[in-house]
Design a protein around this motif. Structure first.
Motif, PDB file in Angstrom:
ATOM      1  N   HIS A 160       0.838  -1.204   0.000  1.00  0.00           N
ATOM      2  CA  HIS A 160       0.000   0.000   0.000  1.00  0.00           C
ATOM      3  C   HIS A 160       0.873   1.256   0.000  1.00  0.00           C
ATOM      4  CE1 HIS A 160      -4.098  -1.380   0.110  1.00  0.00           C
ATOM      5  NE2 HIS A 160      -3.909  -2.142   1.181  1.00  0.00           N
ATOM      6  N   MET A 161       1.954   1.226   0.766  1.00  0.00           N
ATOM      7  CA  MET A 161       2.841   2.391   0.811  1.00  0.00           C
ATOM      8  C   MET A 161       3.459   2.641  -0.561  1.00  0.00           C
ATOM      9  SD  MET A 161       5.912   3.410   3.470  1.00  0.00           S
ATOM     10  CE  MET A 161       7.092   2.148   2.979  1.00  0.00           C
ATOM     11  N   ALA A 162       3.841   1.570  -1.242  1.00  0.00           N
ATOM     12  CA  ALA A 162       4.410   1.709  -2.583  1.00  0.00           C
ATOM     13  C   ALA A 162       3.406   2.328  -3.550  1.00  0.00           C
ATOM     14  CB  ALA A 162       4.871   0.351  -3.103  1.00  0.00           C
ATOM     15  N   ASN A 163       2.118   2.072  -3.289  1.00  0.00           N
ATOM     16  CA  ASN A 163       1.051   2.635  -4.123  1.00  0.00           C
ATOM     17  C   ASN A 163       0.584   4.007  -3.629  1.00  0.00           C
ATOM     18  OD1 ASN A 163       1.012   0.358  -5.769  1.00  0.00           O
ATOM     19  ND2 ASN A 163      -0.520  -0.690  -4.521  1.00  0.00           N
ATOM     20  N   GLU A 164       1.273   4.518  -2.595  1.00  0.00           N
ATOM     21  CA  GLU A 164       0.946   5.813  -1.986  1.00  0.00           C
ATOM     22  C   GLU A 164      -0.449   5.827  -1.364  1.00  0.00           C
ATOM     23  OE1 GLU A 164       1.723   8.996  -4.713  1.00  0.00           O
ATOM     24  OE2 GLU A 164       3.846   8.487  -4.910  1.00  0.00           O
ATOM     25  N   ALA A 165      -0.924   4.648  -0.990  1.00  0.00           N
ATOM     26  CA  ALA A 165      -2.198   4.541  -0.264  1.00  0.00           C
ATOM     27  C   ALA A 165      -1.856   4.499   1.226  1.00  0.00           C
ATOM     28  CB  ALA A 165      -2.949   3.286  -0.694  1.00  0.00           C
ATOM     29  N   TYR A 166      -1.529   5.659   1.765  1.00  0.00           N
ATOM     30  CA  TYR A 166      -0.918   5.711   3.090  1.00  0.00           C
ATOM     31  C   TYR A 166      -1.877   5.358   4.225  1.00  0.00           C
ATOM     32  CZ  TYR A 166       2.769   8.005   0.444  1.00  0.00           C
ATOM     33  OH  TYR A 166       3.741   8.282  -0.476  1.00  0.00           O
ATOM     34  N   GLU A 167      -3.140   5.709   4.095  1.00  0.00           N
ATOM     35  CA  GLU A 167      -4.095   5.368   5.155  1.00  0.00           C
ATOM     36  C   GLU A 167      -4.259   3.861   5.265  1.00  0.00           C
ATOM     37  OE1 GLU A 167      -7.776   7.402   4.876  1.00  0.00           O
ATOM     38  OE2 GLU A 167      -6.885   9.413   4.962  1.00  0.00           O
ATOM     39  N   GLU A 168      -4.385   3.206   4.118  1.00  0.00           N
ATOM     40  CA  GLU A 168      -4.503   1.746   4.119  1.00  0.00           C
ATOM     41  C   GLU A 168      -3.217   1.108   4.651  1.00  0.00           C
ATOM     42  OE1 GLU A 168      -5.230   3.728   1.669  1.00  0.00           O
ATOM     43  OE2 GLU A 168      -7.269   3.299   0.953  1.00  0.00           O
ATOM     44  N   ALA A 169      -2.091   1.667   4.248  1.00  0.00           N
ATOM     45  CA  ALA A 169      -0.804   1.145   4.719  1.00  0.00           C
ATOM     46  C   ALA A 169      -0.700   1.258   6.235  1.00  0.00           C
ATOM     47  CB  ALA A 169       0.341   1.904   4.054  1.00  0.00           C
ATOM     48  N   GLN A 170      -1.129   2.386   6.763  1.00  0.00           N
ATOM     49  CA  GLN A 170      -1.055   2.587   8.208  1.00  0.00           C
ATOM     50  C   GLN A 170      -1.970   1.619   8.950  1.00  0.00           C
ATOM     51  OE1 GLN A 170      -0.940   6.652   9.372  1.00  0.00           O
ATOM     52  NE2 GLN A 170      -1.592   6.262  11.469  1.00  0.00           N
ATOM     53  N   MET A 171      -3.119   1.343   8.373  1.00  0.00           N
ATOM     54  CA  MET A 171      -4.054   0.413   9.005  1.00  0.00           C
ATOM     55  C   MET A 171      -3.428  -0.975   9.130  1.00  0.00           C
ATOM     56  SD  MET A 171      -7.874  -0.706   7.742  1.00  0.00           S
ATOM     57  CE  MET A 171      -7.244  -1.560   6.283  1.00  0.00           C
ATOM     58  N   PHE A 172      -2.819  -1.456   8.045  1.00  0.00           N
ATOM     59  CA  PHE A 172      -2.221  -2.792   8.082  1.00  0.00           C
ATOM     60  C   PHE A 172      -0.941  -2.812   8.917  1.00  0.00           C
ATOM     61  CE2 PHE A 172      -5.095  -3.646   4.565  1.00  0.00           C
ATOM     62  CZ  PHE A 172      -5.438  -4.973   4.788  1.00  0.00           C
ATOM     63  N   ALA A 173      -0.172  -1.723   8.874  1.00  0.00           N
ATOM     64  CA  ALA A 173       1.050  -1.658   9.682  1.00  0.00           C
ATOM     65  C   ALA A 173       0.703  -1.676  11.169  1.00  0.00           C
ATOM     66  CB  ALA A 173       1.842  -0.402   9.334  1.00  0.00           C
ATOM     67  N   LEU A 221       8.331   0.982  10.033  1.00  0.00           N
ATOM     68  CA  LEU A 221       7.367   1.188   8.952  1.00  0.00           C
ATOM     69  C   LEU A 221       6.394   2.310   9.298  1.00  0.00           C
ATOM     70  CD1 LEU A 221       6.059   0.506   6.293  1.00  0.00           C
ATOM     71  CD2 LEU A 221       4.923  -1.448   7.387  1.00  0.00           C
ATOM     72  N   LEU A 222       5.897   2.322  10.520  1.00  0.00           N
ATOM     73  CA  LEU A 222       4.979   3.384  10.933  1.00  0.00           C
ATOM     74  C   LEU A 222       5.676   4.746  10.929  1.00  0.00           C
ATOM     75  CD1 LEU A 222       3.069   1.584  13.815  1.00  0.00           C
ATOM     76  CD2 LEU A 222       2.073   2.443  11.684  1.00  0.00           C
ATOM     77  N   GLU A 223       6.944   4.747  11.303  1.00  0.00           N
ATOM     78  CA  GLU A 223       7.724   5.990  11.260  1.00  0.00           C
ATOM     79  C   GLU A 223       7.846   6.490   9.822  1.00  0.00           C
ATOM     80  OE1 GLU A 223      12.268   7.543  12.363  1.00  0.00           O
ATOM     81  OE2 GLU A 223      11.641   5.504  12.882  1.00  0.00           O
ATOM     82  N   ALA A 224       8.150   5.576   8.910  1.00  0.00           N
ATOM     83  CA  ALA A 224       8.281   5.950   7.499  1.00  0.00           C
ATOM     84  C   ALA A 224       6.956   6.467   6.940  1.00  0.00           C
ATOM     85  CB  ALA A 224       8.763   4.750   6.687  1.00  0.00           C
ATOM     86  N   LEU A 225       5.863   5.822   7.331  1.00  0.00           N
ATOM     87  CA  LEU A 225       4.548   6.257   6.861  1.00  0.00           C
ATOM     88  C   LEU A 225       4.197   7.644   7.393  1.00  0.00           C
ATOM     89  CD1 LEU A 225       2.592   2.902   7.193  1.00  0.00           C
ATOM     90  CD2 LEU A 225       2.874   4.225   5.088  1.00  0.00           C
ATOM     91  N   ALA A 226       4.541   7.899   8.647  1.00  0.00           N
ATOM     92  CA  ALA A 226       4.281   9.219   9.221  1.00  0.00           C
ATOM     93  C   ALA A 226       5.058  10.291   8.463  1.00  0.00           C
ATOM     94  CB  ALA A 226       4.657   9.227  10.703  1.00  0.00           C
ATOM     95  N   LYS A 227       6.298   9.982   8.105  1.00  0.00           N
ATOM     96  CA  LYS A 227       7.099  10.941   7.340  1.00  0.00           C
ATOM     97  C   LYS A 227       6.486  11.192   5.967  1.00  0.00           C
ATOM     98  CE  LYS A 227      11.701  10.154   9.319  1.00  0.00           C
ATOM     99  NZ  LYS A 227      13.105   9.816   8.985  1.00  0.00           N
ATOM    100  N   LYS A 228       6.020  10.115   5.333  1.00  0.00           N
ATOM    101  CA  LYS A 228       5.407  10.263   4.015  1.00  0.00           C
ATOM    102  C   LYS A 228       4.218  11.218   4.063  1.00  0.00           C
ATOM    103  CE  LYS A 228       7.625   7.157   1.352  1.00  0.00           C
ATOM    104  NZ  LYS A 228       8.285   7.505   0.056  1.00  0.00           N
TER     105      LYS A 228
END
Length: 241
Positions: free
Chosen positions: A70-83, A105-112
């Motif tokens: 999901h993160m690779a697809n820039e779907a950050y909300e979905e990525a955060q949910m699964f992370a 991973l959660l840190e990287a998503l927050a930065k994104k």
């Protein structure tokens, strides 16, 4: 092609001899990664694994993988949910190494998502756990990541301290990649503070580290040194004119 065929046969064999649902699930997960299975299919495996007795490690691993997709697809909300789901499962089983991966991973998503304060919360916990695990390489990487967040927020003293600690570990571990990341960050801050001498020193030390190791210096380092040299020469010319 032969390697792929062999891998397919090994996975098929692993599924056939799997002693239980968990072993079968791990084999399925590996097969799905190899065949680039859809996110929906992987998500279904995550849900099924969580219902199996002692299936939390498998479910956590699949959820983490789905989050990365999901993160690779820039779907950050979905990525955060699964992370977050993966992290919760790893906390349930006290999988400390897995928790570190989840926090990273959660840190990287927050930065994104430009949520650097949240990134700092995950980073602090990540570093604390890595210290407990005595994982110096992990600490080196985590401190540099946290230093980047601090610098982004304008907390330059804190950022320099973290980059400095990361650099000390990188030097002790003789990790050139770690040295590059830390020195690059320190050079960034020095340039922001218009301390071009320190910036040049950090970049030059990085260049010499690669030369001394007999390895080619990253092009970006050479280009940045050239740009900084040109800038300094231009500045000196203006001062003298």
């Amino acid at each position: 092609m032969e390697d792929e065929a062999l891998a397919d046969r090994l996975l098929a064999h692993a599924k056939n001899i799997a002693a239980d649902e968990i072993e079968s699930g791990w084999a399925s997960f590996e097969e799905m990664k190899m065949t680039n299975a859809s996110i929906d299919d992987l998500s279904e495996l995550t849900a099924k694994a969580e219902l199996i007795e002692s299936g939390e490690p498998l479910s956590a691993a699949v959820a983490h993988h789905v989050a990365l997709l999901h993160m690779a697809n820039e779907a950050y909300e979905e990525a955060q949910m699964f992370a977050s789901r993966s992290l919760r499962l790893r906390e349930k089983t006290n999988d400390e190494h897995g928790i570190v991966y989840g926090l990273a991973l959660l840190e990287a998503l927050a930065k994104k998502q430009h949520q650097h304060e949240i990134a700092l919360v995950h980073a602090s916990r990540r570093i604390e756990l890595l210290m407990k695990l005595k994982d110096e390489e992990g600490q080196m990487e985590a401190m540099a990541d946290m230093g980047h967040s601090q610098a982004t927020l304008g907390q330059f003293d804190a950022a320099k301290d973290l980059y400095g600690q990361s650099l000390d570990l990188a030097l002790a571990l003789e990790d050139l990649s770690g040295q590059l990341v830390a020195r690059w960050g320190l050079a960034d801050i020095a340039e922001i503070e218009e301390d071009y001498e320190t910036a040049m020193l950090q970049l030059s030390d990085c260049l010499h580290a690669f030369i001394n190791a007999g390895l080619p210096t990253p092009i970006a380092v050479r280009q940045r040194i050239e740009a900084l040299t040109s800038f300094n020469n231009t500045t000196d010319s203006r001062k003298n004119s």
